[in-house]
Each structure stands twice: as C-alpha cells, then as structure tokens.
Design an enzyme around this catalytic site. Structure first.
Site, mmCIF file in Angstrom:
data_model
loop_
_atom_site.group_PDB
_atom_site.id
_atom_site.type_symbol
_atom_site.label_atom_id
_atom_site.label_comp_id
_atom_site.label_asym_id
_atom_site.label_seq_id
_atom_site.Cartn_x
_atom_site.Cartn_y
_atom_site.Cartn_z
ATOM 1 N N SER A 22 17.160 -20.744 1.758
ATOM 2 C CA SER A 22 18.515 -21.245 1.923
ATOM 3 C C SER A 22 18.849 -22.192 0.762
ATOM 4 O O SER A 22 18.450 -21.946 -0.377
ATOM 5 C CB SER A 22 18.635 -21.923 3.293
ATOM 6 O OG SER A 22 19.968 -22.260 3.575
ATOM 7 N N LYS B 156 25.197 -20.169 3.640
ATOM 8 C CA LYS B 156 23.886 -20.792 3.859
ATOM 9 C C LYS B 156 23.842 -21.581 5.170
ATOM 10 O O LYS B 156 22.787 -21.678 5.802
ATOM 11 C CB LYS B 156 23.525 -21.688 2.679
ATOM 12 C CG LYS B 156 23.261 -20.919 1.375
ATOM 13 C CD LYS B 156 22.145 -19.886 1.509
ATOM 14 C CE LYS B 156 21.679 -19.375 0.143
ATOM 15 N NZ LYS B 156 20.669 -18.313 0.243
#
Ligand code: COA
Length: 297
Positions: free
Chosen positions: A166, A184
């Site tokens: 991420s 994200k």
C-alpha cells in the site's frame, strides 16, 4: 546481485523451503526485490505482470538468487482482468505445486490535480490498485487455504499469508493524488477485512506501506523531480531501501509473523508523520489551483 544489497544476514537461509510465493507487480522494483529475498531464503515463486518479456526476464534474474530455484514469470496479465489472473494462478499451482504466500503489489499512479483528473483516469487507478488487489486475493485464497491445511503451524511458520503493498499517502491525504489516496485507503480496508474474515481459517493478511524507497519507479514518478530535498523530510534521515522493505516482508512471512495479523507495517522512517509525502515542487495550494482546462467527465 549481492544478497547483502537486498536482505539482512540475520535471516536463516532455507526458512522458506518448499514455500511458493505468488506476486502481482512482480516485475517492478519493490516487488521483484521482495520475491528475490524470499527466493534467496528458500522459496519458489511466480511473478505476474503486464509486460511478458519483462516478467520472464525478471523471473530468470530472480532465479539466480539461489541454485535450484524455480521462478516463473508470466506476462500479459493485467490485474484488472480476473480471468487473466485465474489462468496465471492455475499455471503457478500446476507448475510449482501450490501457493503459500501472496504479495498483491501491482499498482499504477501519476500526479494530477482533481480538476484535471478524468473519470477514466480515476477509475484506472482504482481498477489497478483496489480491484486488482481484490482479483488477486479472490483467485489465490483457495490455494492459501490449502496451504494452511498443509502447514498447520504449531511452532513452525505457516503458509496462507497475504501481504498488500500500500502507501502512506492516505493517512493524511495529499495534493494531486486523489486517485491513489482513495485506492490505497481501499486496499488497507480490504486487508483488514481479510484479517478478520480469514483469520479464523488460519490465513493472515497484512499491509506493507513503503515510504520513499530509493531507486524505484515510485521514487522516479512521484518524488525525484520534485526539486525538494526529500532526505530532509524523513525523520530517520535517509531514504528507504528495498532491503528495508524486504526485511519487513520476511518478518511477516516467517515464524516472526505468526501472531501478526491485520496490521500495517509502515516502512518510511516516520516520514508520513511530518507530512513528507507532499510530492510536488510546486507549493500547495498553488499546485491544485491550476487551470481546470481538462474538467471533463
Ligand atoms: N494525468 C492525468 N491523467 C492521466 C495521466 C496523468 N499524468 N496519466 C494517465 N492519465 C489518464 C489518461 O488520460 C486516461 O484518461 P482519459 O481516457 O480520460 O484520457 C486514463 O488516465 C487512463 O490512462 P491509460 O494510459 O489509458 O491507462 P492505462 O491503463 O494504460 O495506464 C496508468 C494506467 C494511468 C495508471 C499508467 O500510469 C500505468 O500503467 N502505470 C503503471 C505503472 C505505474 O504507474 N507505476 C507506479 C508506481 S508508483
């Protein structure tokens, strides 16, 4: 490549013997390096990517990390297409015998202000980062459950582990990256949900959030031309390295990660805490007060 450049000596070689890692975005700088570290420590691997030649070339290079390593590189796989992933997963399982670890790393990004971001541009990043991560776990989780059954743990490190790659942008929000931030945030939420839903089945799900990692595509695309001395924006006083990310990866996948589930391992030298992820040389708010000339849907 000398192993000292990508993995610490403290990890014992062979700890991932007989384990198979399936990695999307595996031809990229960060994910290929993570896989190289796992292969060095005993794993076999399958990396998938959009570019066939690149996937095959990077896989062959990773295989040099350990004599006898089996590393499959499968190209023409766009994580937005679940059928392509299904076929790749199937080839991985038939060739390497299963999947024990998944790294969902495929991502796309660029910098653009909201008023110049088309719906299709926003959707492209959501589709690659979030739907791509979804497609990756949807197609691999059945094999992770098999892995849990094969390696039930009890003092040994287990199989059945997921790592999502991420970012830290979404903790504060940043200018010029609405698409990346929203995607994200979704990836982080997906990982947390899987920790809750698959934990009782023996699967763990965690996030690695790299900060500014030197010599990577992310650094080149998002930071390098900012004109800002990024090192001065990192409390730890340096940019990150792929070795930093790899050590966190091994920690999560080895016995050290047995009880670590639903977490986010931030590998950024505390940069996000001082708002270091502002990624343009143009001062805010001037960076977003641009001509909305492409204010198209
Ligand atoms: N600013 C604004 N819009 C942009 C853009 C930019 N810098 N780059 C792409 N777009 C828009 C395109 O104009 C298009 O929108 P439109 O149809 O309204 O014109 C939309 O994004 C999709 O672009 P396209 O190139 O067709 O999509 P793609 O699926 O081939 O590529 C991207 C996806 C855009 C994420 C591309 O940057 C990519 O493939 N990146 C992969 C690698 C990567 O980003 N790695 C980053 C690691 S940090």
């Amino acid at each position: 490549m000398n192993s000292e450049n990508y993995i610490s000596k403290i990890w014992q070689r062979g700890i991932f013997e007989n384990r198979v890692v399936f990695c999307t975005g595996g031809s990229g700088d960060i994910c290929s390096s993570q896989v190289r570290a796992l292969v060095y420590l005993g794993a076999n691997a399958c990396i998938v990517g959009r570019n066939k030649q690149k996937a095959e070339r990077v896989a062959a290079d990773i295989a040099n990390a350990r004599p006898g390593a089996n590393v499959l590189g499968i190209g023409n796989v766009d994580v937005r297409k679940i059928e392509a992933l299904e076929a790749a997963v199937s080839k991985c399982v038939s060739t390497l015998g299963g999947i024990d670890f998944v790294i969902a790393g495929a991502a796309g990004n660029f910098l653009a202000p909201f008023v110049q971001l088309s719906t299709n541009a926003f959707k492209s990043v959501i589709d690659i980062d979030l739907m791509g991560s979804w497609n990756t776990v949807k197609t691999t989780v059945p094999h992770l459950l098999d892995s849990v059954a094969k390696y039930p743990g009890a003092g040994d490190y287990e199989g059945g582990r997921i790592i999502f790659i991420s970012a830290t942008l979404q903790y504060t929000g940043v200018p010029l990256n609405t698409h990346g931030v929203v995607a994200k945030a979704g990836v982080d939420a997906l990982s947390a949900q899987l920790a809750i839903e698959l934990g009782p089945r023996g699967v763990t799900s965690n996030v690695i959030a790299p900060g500014m990692i030197q010599s990577t595509e992310g650094e080149r695309r998002l930071f390098r031309n900012s004109g800002i001395d990024m090192v001065r924006r990192v409390p730890t006083g340096r940019l990150g390295t792929i070795k930093d990310v790899n050590n966190a990866t091994v920690f999560l996948l080895a016995e050290t990660g047995d009880y670590v589930n639903g977490t986010v391992q931030v590998v950024d030298g505390a940069a996000w805490r001082i708002g270091a992820q502002v990624t343009t040389g143009v001062e805010y708010p001037a960076s977003v007060l641009v001509e909305p000339k492409i204010l198209k849907l």
